[in-house]
Design an enzyme around this catalytic site. Sequence first.
Site, short mmCIF file in Angstrom:
data_model
loop_
_atom_site.label_atom_id
_atom_site.label_comp_id
_atom_site.label_asym_id
_atom_site.label_seq_id
_atom_site.Cartn_x
_atom_site.Cartn_y
_atom_site.Cartn_z
N TYR A 1 0.80 -1.24 0.00
CA TYR A 1 0.00 0.00 0.00
C TYR A 1 0.83 1.29 0.00
CZ TYR A 1 -0.24 -0.31 5.28
OH TYR A 1 0.01 -0.40 6.60
N GLU A 2 0.17 2.40 -0.17
CA GLU A 2 0.83 3.71 -0.35
C GLU A 2 1.81 3.68 -1.51
OE1 GLU A 2 -0.62 5.85 1.10
OE2 GLU A 2 -1.52 4.75 2.77
N GLY A 3 1.44 3.02 -2.58
CA GLY A 3 2.32 2.87 -3.73
C GLY A 3 3.12 1.59 -3.59
#
Lengths: 590, 590
Positions: free
Chosen positions: A433-435
């Site tokens: 997550y978050e890229g």
Amino acid sequence: MPRYTAPLRDLHFVLHDLLGVSGQDIAGYGDLDPAFTEAILTEAGRLATDVLAPLNATGDREGCRFENGVVRTPAGFPEAYRKIREGGWIALDCDPAYGGQGLPYLMGTAVGEIFVAANMALNMYQGLTHGAYSTIHHHGTDAQKATYLPRIVSGDWACTMNLTEPQCGTDLGLIRTRAEAQADGSYRITGTKIFISGGEHDLTENIIHLVLARAAGGGEGTKGLSLFIVPKFLITEAGGLGPRNAVRASRIEGKMGIHGNATCQMDYDGATGFLLGDLHKGMRAMFTMMNEARIGVGVQGYAVAEAAMQNAAAYARDRLQGRANPSTNPAGPADPLIAHPDIRRSLMDQRAFTEGARALTLWGANLIDRATRQGDAQAEALVSLLTPVIKGFQTDKGFEVTVAAQQIFGGHGYIEENGMSQFVRDARIAMIYEGANGIQALDLVGRKLGADGGKAIMAFFDLVKSFCAEAGADPRMAPYADPLKAASKDLQTAAMHFLSTAPKDPQSVLSGATDFLHLMGHTCLGLMWARMARASLAALDAGTADPAFHNAKLATARHYMTRHLPATALHLARITASAEPLLDLPAEAF
Amino acid sequence: MPRYTAPLRDLHFVLHDLLGVSGQDIAGYGDLDPAFTEAILTEAGRLATDVLAPLNATGDREGCRFENGVVRTPAGFPEAYRKIREGGWIALDCDPAYGGQGLPYLMGTAVGEIFVAANMALNMYQGLTHGAYSTIHHHGTDAQKATYLPRIVSGDWACTMNLTEPQCGTDLGLIRTRAEAQADGSYRITGTKIFISGGEHDLTENIIHLVLARAAGGGEGTKGLSLFIVPKFLITEAGGLGPRNAVRASRIEGKMGIHGNATCQMDYDGATGFLLGDLHKGMRAMFTMMNEARIGVGVQGYAVAEAAMQNAAAYARDRLQGRANPSTNPAGPADPLIAHPDIRRSLMDQRAFTEGARALTLWGANLIDRATRQGDAQAEALVSLLTPVIKGFQTDKGFEVTVAAQQIFGGHGYIEENGMSQFVRDARIAMIYEGANGIQALDLVGRKLGADGGKAIMAFFDLVKSFCAEAGADPRMAPYADPLKAASKDLQTAAMHFLSTAPKDPQSVLSGATDFLHLMGHTCLGLMWARMARASLAALDAGTADPAFHNAKLATARHYMTRHLPATALHLARITASAEPLLDLPAEAF
């Protein structure tokens, strides 16, 4: 059941021996003397050990329950969240103008490590809230700040970030959620968002959603996106809770880990939203949130690894199995696992990573303070370069280390009730997550590396160079500075390769992105370990009262230098290898 | 929901282009012409795709239920097991004297890959049964063989292996389970065994436990251990089921994965057991079972990775996200993931491992046939050397590849219903059971490397050397043979380092054991890829009807040679690094 103790000794070392925080010329740093930081971190550690950690395994087992749009977090979570809130932990590094304590981001990061290690799923509720706080603080109007920030800082209201939709995760240009301007200046938000952490829960009386959506006139792709504040309960003139807004959780996901955190699908059905920042400049505002979130995820990378390692080390000291040569327990039925070199090698690998990553992350947080509190553009450029490394490299390695810690337990590590599986399952999400980490690698080589003519990476090389030059005066530093020099040279060669190849052969360059991320990650940790070695030699020279700690630092630094840093050569070999075989196959061949 | 298709094309290539099985001078290999192997593997693939794979996710979700000593496997498992049994798959490579089909172990291994990839948890029930079959076949009396083997081969009875106890996993010398000799020649077995896969279930009418226990007069440690046959239902004179024996499952474990396989704690309460093999020589008999089980676990390493990769590749072809340069889908809203070099790099990594490991494993199985069917001692020594590599290296890498496949799915990979998490959770156990991978590394460097004066490793080096010498005649082989030569040189240097350092500094040597395992694993896969490149060049020269397949092989070989094989230098650097920092810290410092 796993236990957790905050690594206060090592945090002290990083803050004071390594970074010398109280002597730094950053507003607010003057207060950070050892007694003060010790008091804060001890208190955080107590809450972590006594309240948060005991709920980690039960939260995993119980998970979140979803019924008719209502989410119940696991037993004990609301009470624990209340303790976090009442302890002022959410306000710690927030603006005093809105009720915050005004401590540096650095201290928020150090405390964050402790809370994440104790209970990652629970801490996520406040982690994302902090990202939203920063975004509103940075991009909000005075009225918005006055309306939302005090209640966010107090922890009465939690926040979320809403980017992902079913058809797009990485590629936000495909976002379909619409925002229709209303006569009163508000917007009607309609669409479906997925994977919204803490989208609905029972920890706070209100939830403030920051939502990326498409308003008319912005064009296609990411350029047409704007950011909106969409509260679960609308706020009255008086600042109290008004009517329920038209946003609802329509499901929660069954996930591999972080079961205690509700991952929601959110349906926006003409919900009332308020523009945050400039129209059609939503991506810029969202990046404030994302960059902070990325550092936060980098913390998760080593914090969960630290918790897993602590338990692996305890098990390795206690569990008697097999005979070592020489035996360390000749009178017993067998030697403890830790007497066996392969186990010890694994524990040293784990230690070298967690301590190195802690140093790198807190240095990054220090640079953020320098950028935000002193307006230092060079610090900002450097931490911007380091952010994908802190997020991507540290979560890849953190997962690897967590798996290694689980491995120490043998078959017992695979049994859920022993808790090591949860660390692995929880740690896994941080790579995604978050890229996802592949995106972090692309951000590093495609955006950060060449930004401003490559100024930031040049500054990084200068930093290594001047460190090595200085270290050259002390022959005891050679075992640390020499490998660092070699690694930095590999990184330079790779960077030159990227900058020169990119224009003519972008595909080839991008195929080496992940290797570049890891090459740079190793070099960064090499720099931190060399700096830590210097700090420990200095402490020993000054007649420290704790020579065992500093000698262990030096041994761990040598372990890192001889067994981990040489990985830079492998990554360089991959980066400079032709991408031809990799690009050769048609998609149908896979 | 994940899908699985047996990789028939690649299995054909390994069996016929690479190993040329039908031309080998091993009893029974003459029958293995392409049409025959194709027919078997196609049939196995059909069962895997239609019956086993659809139960994989449901088996994970449902798990096994335990009530009053009875285990219910997930819905569909008993029926699927009946189909495996009725299809004659359990009998495939068993002795015709007991109802087997007498096919080579090689074919059993190829079929095993397919079944494991489709449903690892379900296939474990028959996998361990096969190990017990071999042990009884090898060490049993004629009467024991006549009593047990026909019903095991038919699949009417399943088997287990019972080694681990609460106080000992690796260190079997600590086993406490007692065996008391009875007047009738039988033994009374008393003790507790844990982590017994398939210890109790509803798939077969009887379960035959092979139990390691301590009989009087054998002394301490592993020397005092004997192996016993302990049937769940005793067998009558007529060969039917007699009274229930005093062995019971007292719990099943909640595990990270393989939920469809019941992992039991078994209580032996004066159960009737029958000595298998010689008294106090239980370890020797157990090793027959363990070595086979280790190859079987090595298969799990790449089989689960193959299944995960197939789904990752399908997702990467379908999911549209972001723009590649050049675009492969300019008319669509975005390009498929597979157009992005970092995704493709990951898929190539996955492919290079799974295809390489398949080749290595089937070569190993081929050597086992040569050893058992032709009595070839050199083949036996070589496969004995390769066994820890096949088990340890392939499961470490297999897990890594499965995680990489999950990563391709981004956030969707973390959601249980998409099935990628299960692959990761299932793959994790293979690094642990049948000797944790650290133990495999110690087996390799502490036992196999120096065995018989290092004859086996010398034979391995000769094999590489003569291959490279031969390949030297074809300049097209240079991109494959040259890196192999370099890797083999690294392995030789490491082996010499071990053999010369071990006597004077065992601790230091053992700290490099895992790196040696990986160095050797990379070199083995390097050898397989160089051999596969030669086979594909030969096929292309001969005007193959399938040039795309062989060109893809060559590209994948080059990918392996340039991006993976260089890892040998890193492992060598670690092996030859001083272990001083690693051994420096007192246990309390961890």
